[in-house]
Scaffold this active site. Structure first.
Site, short mmCIF file in Angstrom:
data_model
loop_
_atom_site.label_atom_id
_atom_site.label_comp_id
_atom_site.label_asym_id
_atom_site.label_seq_id
_atom_site.Cartn_x
_atom_site.Cartn_y
_atom_site.Cartn_z
N LYS A 159 -16.64 -7.37 5.56
CA LYS A 159 -15.32 -8.00 5.59
C LYS A 159 -14.88 -8.36 7.00
O LYS A 159 -13.96 -9.13 7.17
CB LYS A 159 -14.27 -7.07 4.95
CG LYS A 159 -14.30 -7.08 3.44
CD LYS A 159 -13.07 -6.39 2.89
CE LYS A 159 -12.99 -6.52 1.39
NZ LYS A 159 -11.78 -5.91 0.85
N HIS A 161 0.83 -1.21 0.00
CA HIS A 161 0.00 0.00 0.00
C HIS A 161 0.86 1.26 0.00
O HIS A 161 0.60 2.21 -0.74
CB HIS A 161 -0.91 0.05 1.25
CG HIS A 161 -1.93 -1.03 1.31
ND1 HIS A 161 -2.06 -1.85 2.40
CD2 HIS A 161 -2.89 -1.40 0.43
CE1 HIS A 161 -3.06 -2.70 2.20
NE2 HIS A 161 -3.58 -2.45 1.01
N ARG A 197 -1.88 -6.41 -8.07
CA ARG A 197 -0.80 -7.34 -7.75
C ARG A 197 -0.69 -8.41 -8.82
O ARG A 197 0.39 -8.88 -9.12
CB ARG A 197 -1.06 -8.01 -6.40
CG ARG A 197 -0.96 -7.10 -5.21
CD ARG A 197 -1.22 -7.88 -3.94
NE ARG A 197 -2.46 -8.62 -4.03
CZ ARG A 197 -3.52 -8.42 -3.26
NH1 ARG A 197 -3.50 -7.53 -2.33
NH2 ARG A 197 -4.61 -9.14 -3.42
#
Length: 163
Positions: free
Chosen positions: A41, A17, A95
């Site tokens: 989440k 990040h 990613r």
């Protein structure tokens, strides 16, 4: 003023990040880090804890880059958050190819909602591509060393959560 929005749950913030924040800051005058309040989440860290960790990390990054970096919690649609903070750019980190498929769908929906806001994808540096907050939490929960994936204050926060 060019304002960008980098959204995420940041549970916790990782070196990946931080890499995206640093690289995104060269594209804008102000970078808003949107901390998603995503109750589905079930984050390990509370919203206040995540905001505090991000604020600490971003203070240093702002000093290093000379860019105004602010932390902004949000619970509404991403595109609405972008409008609320005046962002014309949404920054997303990638990613792997699997990330792109999901993000591609999000861009299409966001463009349908507001075609004046662009999404910019930044690939994580190769050394950070395997880092995922979910995996960092799992390693920390099982007693593994996550110090190479997060900063020392975040590492300490993870140790405290799992001690």
């Amino acid at each position: 003023m060019r304002i960008g929005l980098y959204p995420g749950t940041f549970d916790p913030i990782t070196h990946g990040h931080i890499d995206i924040i640093r690289r995104a800051s060269v594209m804008v005058d102000r970078l808003v880090i949107g901390v998603a309040i995503n109750r589905d989440k079930g984050p390990l860290f509370s919203l206040d804890e995540r905001v505090a960790m991000l604020t600490d990390e971003c203070r240093t990054l702002s000093e290093q880059t000379g860019v105004d970096i602010v932390v902004h919690p949000f619970e509404n649609l991403l595109i609405d958050c972008a409008q609320d903070v005046g962002a014309k750019i949404i920054v997303r980190g990638l990613r792997a190819v699997a990330d792109f498929e999901y993000e591609f769908q999000m861009v299409g929906m966001n463009r349908a909602l507001n075609d004046q806001i662009e999404t910019v994808f930044l690939m994580a540096e190769a050394r950070h591509q395997a880092i995922a907050s979910k995996l960092v939490k799992e390693i920390a929960r099982l007693g593994g060393d996550v110090s190479k994936f997060v900063t020392p204050p975040v590492h300490a926060a993870l140790r405290a959560k799992f001690s």
